[in-house]
Design a protein around this motif. Structure first.
Motif, PDB file in Angstrom:
ATOM      1  N   PRO A  69       0.836  -1.210   0.000  1.00 30.07           N
ATOM      2  CA  PRO A  69       0.000   0.000   0.000  1.00 30.07           C
ATOM      3  C   PRO A  69       0.867   1.255   0.000  1.00 30.07           C
ATOM      4  O   PRO A  69       2.031   1.237   0.407  1.00 30.07           O
ATOM      5  CB  PRO A  69      -0.780  -0.133   1.304  1.00 30.07           C
ATOM      6  CG  PRO A  69       0.131  -0.914   2.198  1.00 30.07           C
ATOM      7  CD  PRO A  69       0.821  -1.900   1.293  1.00 30.07           C
ATOM      8  N   LYS A  70       0.274   2.355  -0.435  1.00 27.13           N
ATOM      9  CA  LYS A  70       0.998   3.625  -0.465  1.00 27.13           C
ATOM     10  C   LYS A  70       0.819   4.406   0.827  1.00 27.13           C
ATOM     11  O   LYS A  70       1.646   5.280   1.148  1.00 27.13           O
ATOM     12  CB  LYS A  70       0.515   4.459  -1.657  1.00 27.13           C
ATOM     13  CG  LYS A  70       0.855   3.841  -3.005  1.00 27.13           C
ATOM     14  CD  LYS A  70       0.378   4.732  -4.146  1.00 27.13           C
ATOM     15  CE  LYS A  70       0.733   4.108  -5.500  1.00 27.13           C
ATOM     16  NZ  LYS A  70       0.260   4.959  -6.629  1.00 27.13           N
TER      17      LYS A  70
ATOM     18  N   MET B 241      -4.723   1.931  11.912  1.00 28.13           N
ATOM     19  CA  MET B 241      -3.795   1.375  10.939  1.00 28.13           C
ATOM     20  C   MET B 241      -3.769  -0.137  11.102  1.00 28.13           C
ATOM     21  O   MET B 241      -3.983  -0.661  12.201  1.00 28.13           O
ATOM     22  CB  MET B 241      -2.390   1.950  11.118  1.00 28.13           C
ATOM     23  CG  MET B 241      -1.805   1.774  12.505  1.00 28.13           C
ATOM     24  SD  MET B 241      -0.139   2.427  12.640  1.00 28.13           S
ATOM     25  CE  MET B 241       0.790   1.149  11.791  1.00 28.13           C
ATOM     26  N   ASN B 242      -3.517  -0.833  10.012  1.00 23.37           N
ATOM     27  CA  ASN B 242      -3.524  -2.295  10.027  1.00 23.37           C
ATOM     28  C   ASN B 242      -2.349  -2.823   9.221  1.00 23.37           C
ATOM     29  O   ASN B 242      -2.295  -2.646   8.001  1.00 23.37           O
ATOM     30  CB  ASN B 242      -4.832  -2.825   9.452  1.00 23.37           C
ATOM     31  CG  ASN B 242      -6.041  -2.423  10.284  1.00 23.37           C
ATOM     32  OD1 ASN B 242      -6.346  -3.040  11.289  1.00 23.37           O
ATOM     33  ND2 ASN B 242      -6.704  -1.353   9.871  1.00 23.37           N
ATOM     34  N   ALA B 243      -1.426  -3.469   9.915  1.00 21.48           N
ATOM     35  CA  ALA B 243      -0.249  -4.032   9.248  1.00 21.48           C
ATOM     36  C   ALA B 243      -0.591  -5.311   8.505  1.00 21.48           C
ATOM     37  O   ALA B 243       0.148  -5.741   7.620  1.00 21.48           O
ATOM     38  CB  ALA B 243       0.851  -4.306  10.273  1.00 21.48           C
TER      39      ALA B 243
ATOM     40  N   LYS C 197       1.788  -6.222   5.145  1.00 23.80           N
ATOM     41  CA  LYS C 197       2.291  -4.924   4.684  1.00 23.80           C
ATOM     42  C   LYS C 197       3.634  -4.639   5.361  1.00 23.80           C
ATOM     43  O   LYS C 197       3.703  -3.977   6.404  1.00 23.80           O
ATOM     44  CB  LYS C 197       1.279  -3.833   5.010  1.00 23.80           C
ATOM     45  CG  LYS C 197      -0.131  -4.121   4.492  1.00 23.80           C
ATOM     46  CD  LYS C 197      -1.131  -3.106   5.017  1.00 23.80           C
ATOM     47  CE  LYS C 197      -2.558  -3.474   4.653  1.00 23.80           C
ATOM     48  NZ  LYS C 197      -3.544  -2.522   5.214  1.00 23.80           N
ATOM     49  N   LYS C 198       4.704  -5.128   4.772  1.00 24.06           N
ATOM     50  CA  LYS C 198       6.024  -5.028   5.393  1.00 24.06           C
ATOM     51  C   LYS C 198       6.531  -3.592   5.470  1.00 24.06           C
ATOM     52  O   LYS C 198       7.406  -3.282   6.281  1.00 24.06           O
ATOM     53  CB  LYS C 198       7.026  -5.903   4.634  1.00 24.06           C
ATOM     54  CG  LYS C 198       6.727  -7.392   4.759  1.00 24.06           C
ATOM     55  CD  LYS C 198       7.697  -8.246   3.962  1.00 24.06           C
ATOM     56  CE  LYS C 198       9.090  -8.235   4.553  1.00 24.06           C
ATOM     57  NZ  LYS C 198       9.993  -9.193   3.845  1.00 24.06           N
ATOM     58  N   GLU C 199       5.996  -2.712   4.632  1.00 23.29           N
ATOM     59  CA  GLU C 199       6.452  -1.328   4.617  1.00 23.29           C
ATOM     60  C   GLU C 199       5.731  -0.460   5.648  1.00 23.29           C
ATOM     61  O   GLU C 199       5.964   0.746   5.718  1.00 23.29           O
ATOM     62  CB  GLU C 199       6.234  -0.735   3.220  1.00 23.29           C
ATOM     63  CG  GLU C 199       7.053  -1.407   2.117  1.00 23.29           C
ATOM     64  CD  GLU C 199       8.543  -1.253   2.363  1.00 23.29           C
ATOM     65  OE1 GLU C 199       8.991  -0.117   2.585  1.00 23.29           O
ATOM     66  OE2 GLU C 199       9.256  -2.275   2.347  1.00 23.29           O
ATOM     67  N   THR C 200       4.900  -1.078   6.473  1.00 22.89           N
ATOM     68  CA  THR C 200       4.100  -0.317   7.439  1.00 22.89           C
ATOM     69  C   THR C 200       4.929   0.626   8.316  1.00 22.89           C
ATOM     70  O   THR C 200       4.566   1.800   8.466  1.00 22.89           O
ATOM     71  CB  THR C 200       3.277  -1.279   8.316  1.00 22.89           C
ATOM     72  OG1 THR C 200       2.310  -1.950   7.501  1.00 22.89           O
ATOM     73  CG2 THR C 200       2.558  -0.537   9.434  1.00 22.89           C
TER      74      THR C 200
ATOM     75  N   GLN D  42       8.073  -3.125  15.260  1.00 32.12           N
ATOM     76  CA  GLN D  42       8.765  -2.022  14.593  1.00 32.12           C
ATOM     77  C   GLN D  42       7.931  -0.740  14.656  1.00 32.12           C
ATOM     78  O   GLN D  42       8.485   0.357  14.816  1.00 32.12           O
ATOM     79  CB  GLN D  42       9.040  -2.387  13.134  1.00 32.12           C
ATOM     80  CG  GLN D  42       9.999  -3.561  12.951  1.00 32.12           C
ATOM     81  CD  GLN D  42      10.093  -3.979  11.496  1.00 32.12           C
ATOM     82  OE1 GLN D  42      10.403  -3.176  10.622  1.00 32.12           O
ATOM     83  NE2 GLN D  42       9.791  -5.253  11.228  1.00 32.12           N
ATOM     84  N   CYS D  43       6.614  -0.867  14.550  1.00 31.57           N
ATOM     85  CA  CYS D  43       5.749   0.312  14.632  1.00 31.57           C
ATOM     86  C   CYS D  43       5.779   0.921  16.036  1.00 31.57           C
ATOM     87  O   CYS D  43       5.801   2.152  16.188  1.00 31.57           O
ATOM     88  CB  CYS D  43       4.317  -0.063  14.260  1.00 31.57           C
ATOM     89  SG  CYS D  43       4.087  -0.421  12.503  1.00 31.57           S
ATOM     90  N   LEU D  44       5.796   0.070  17.058  1.00 32.36           N
ATOM     91  CA  LEU D  44       5.878   0.582  18.426  1.00 32.36           C
ATOM     92  C   LEU D  44       7.188   1.342  18.643  1.00 32.36           C
ATOM     93  O   LEU D  44       7.225   2.349  19.353  1.00 32.36           O
ATOM     94  CB  LEU D  44       5.765  -0.567  19.427  1.00 32.36           C
ATOM     95  CG  LEU D  44       4.380  -1.221  19.535  1.00 32.36           C
ATOM     96  CD1 LEU D  44       4.423  -2.378  20.527  1.00 32.36           C
ATOM     97  CD2 LEU D  44       3.321  -0.206  19.950  1.00 32.36           C
ATOM     98  N   GLU D  45       8.249   0.869  18.022  1.00 29.04           N
ATOM     99  CA  GLU D  45       9.532   1.573  18.112  1.00 29.04           C
ATOM    100  C   GLU D  45       9.446   2.947  17.456  1.00 29.04           C
ATOM    101  O   GLU D  45      10.042   3.913  17.938  1.00 29.04           O
ATOM    102  CB  GLU D  45      10.621   0.722  17.460  1.00 29.04           C
ATOM    103  CG  GLU D  45      10.965  -0.537  18.259  1.00 29.04           C
ATOM    104  CD  GLU D  45      11.891  -1.490  17.503  1.00 29.04           C
ATOM    105  OE1 GLU D  45      11.998  -1.345  16.269  1.00 29.04           O
ATOM    106  OE2 GLU D  45      12.486  -2.373  18.157  1.00 29.04           O
TER     107      GLU D  45
END
Length: 357
Positions: free
Chosen positions: A54-55, A72-74, A109-112, A151-154
């Motif tokens: 996704p963009k 948001m949803n990874a 979605k690895k680019e999250t 990674q998002c929490l970081e």
């Protein structure tokens, strides 16, 4: 149906047609019977992880009764397999079924983390809590492999940005140190979903989720470490878990939860057919009773899309559920409440480090 043909470890027992497709795939009973007689598996029942790109990742939530403004949803789709999940319908937008595909075709979605970082660094963005798992669980089994949520929490911690989490998986404790660091500045609130105290009920409703014992232990561990926890008693399903409201609320309070919330089940879109098929196969002796009582909560149908009533329902049964929840709050959460998240720090850290001036 022959019991051998029941798909174990899954919530949905079929793939309903995608409403956007002209054609559909059907598994016929004669084929299932042939496989049974031949000792073959009609369905390998494997989970596949599929990467998508996704963009954007943060969504503005327009619904006034969800309690969130941004989510948001990874991951899209969820291996937990909760039969009642409202998110099943969204899988149709990706070209899949809301039934078994939702549980077995997990979009990753690895680019999250990169997309999130770019979003919260925008010049005109003013911090507001972003909820992870507004649609599907950010700590579902795929997270063990991909670690996208971690990674998002970081990212949230680096930029001192408030975040909410909704999960029913004890995997969240893997990231306890990061969560504690966020909680220190009032930057995180965790919602743990617990729908029953019965393992038997959990196994049929939510086949691949953490056990009730583990979820209650998760609530306690988070609370003991200064992390504010709300327990989501959602959804309440008449004649399945509606009798557990008071004992469930007490267990949540005893384990350190600071509040509870609830919704009444609504079977919107394709979920009505999926749930009906499921309950007639797994709980046939009470299927009609449950379905009729759900209809009683939504004006004679299995769902209600009206803002203001769709989450709580209406009618005598919905009123009884609401009254029990109010009693539970007064009895077990009289002096408790969830703190407001801190939205004031982020502006100073938007560049990734504290501004001096």
């Amino acid at each position: 149906m022959n019991p051998k043909s029941v798909i174990k470890g899954r919530g949905a027992q079929l793939n309903v047609p995608n409403r956007f497709f002209e054609f559909s795939h059907e598994t016929r009973d004669d084929f299932l019977e042939f496989c049974y007689k031949e000792g073959e598996k009609a369905d390998k029942n494997k989970t596949r992880y599929l990467e998508v790109f996704p963009k954007t990742i943060v969504n503005k939530v327009d619904s006034p009764d969800t309690g969130m403004m941004y989510s948001m949803n990874a991951y899209q789709g969820c291996e937990h397999g909760c039969i009642y999940c409202y998110a099943r319908n969204t899988h149709e937008y990706w070209g899949y079924s809301a039934g078994l595909d939702f549980e077995r075709r997990i979009l990753v979605k690895k680019e999250t983390p990169k997309l999130l970082e770019a979003f919260i660094k925008k010049k005109h963005w003013k911090a507001h809590p972003i909820v992870m798992s507004g649609n599907t669980d950010c700590y579902q089994p795929a997270e063990q492999l991909y670690k996208i949520t971690r990674q998002c929490l970081e990212v949230f911690l680096k930029y001192k940005h408030p975040v909410g989490i909704i999960t029913k998986n004890s995997l969240i404790l893997r990231d306890l140190e990061i969560i504690k660091a966020l909680a220190k500045d009032d930057l995180i609130a965790v919602n743990v979903s617990i729908t029953s105290l019965s393992e038997k009920t959990r196994r049929v409703l939510e086949p691949r989720t953490a056990t009730i014992k583990k979820r209650l232990e998760t609530v306690k561990t988070l609370a003991d470490n200064g992390v504010p926890v709300n327990v989501m008693m959602a959804p309440i399903i008449p004649s399945i878990n509606s009798h557990e409201i008071l004992p469930l609320a007490k267990a949540a309070s005893d384990h350190g939860a600071q509040s509870i919330a609830h919704t009444v089940v609504r079977l919107n879109g394709a979920i009505g057919g999926i749930f009906t098929d499921w309950i007639k196969k797994t709980l046939p002796e009470r299927a009609d009773k449950v379905l009729h009582q759900i209809e009683n909560c939504h004006g004679g149908t299995l769902s209600d899309s009206r803002f203001g009533t769709r989450m709580r329902g209406e009618g005598k049964i919905a009123e009884q559920i609401t009254n029990l929840v109010h009693i539970a709050k007064r009895k077990y959460f009289k002096d408790k409440h969830m703190p407001k998240l801190n939205c004031d720090l982020h502006e100073q850290y938007k560049s990734g480090q504290l501004k001096l001036f």
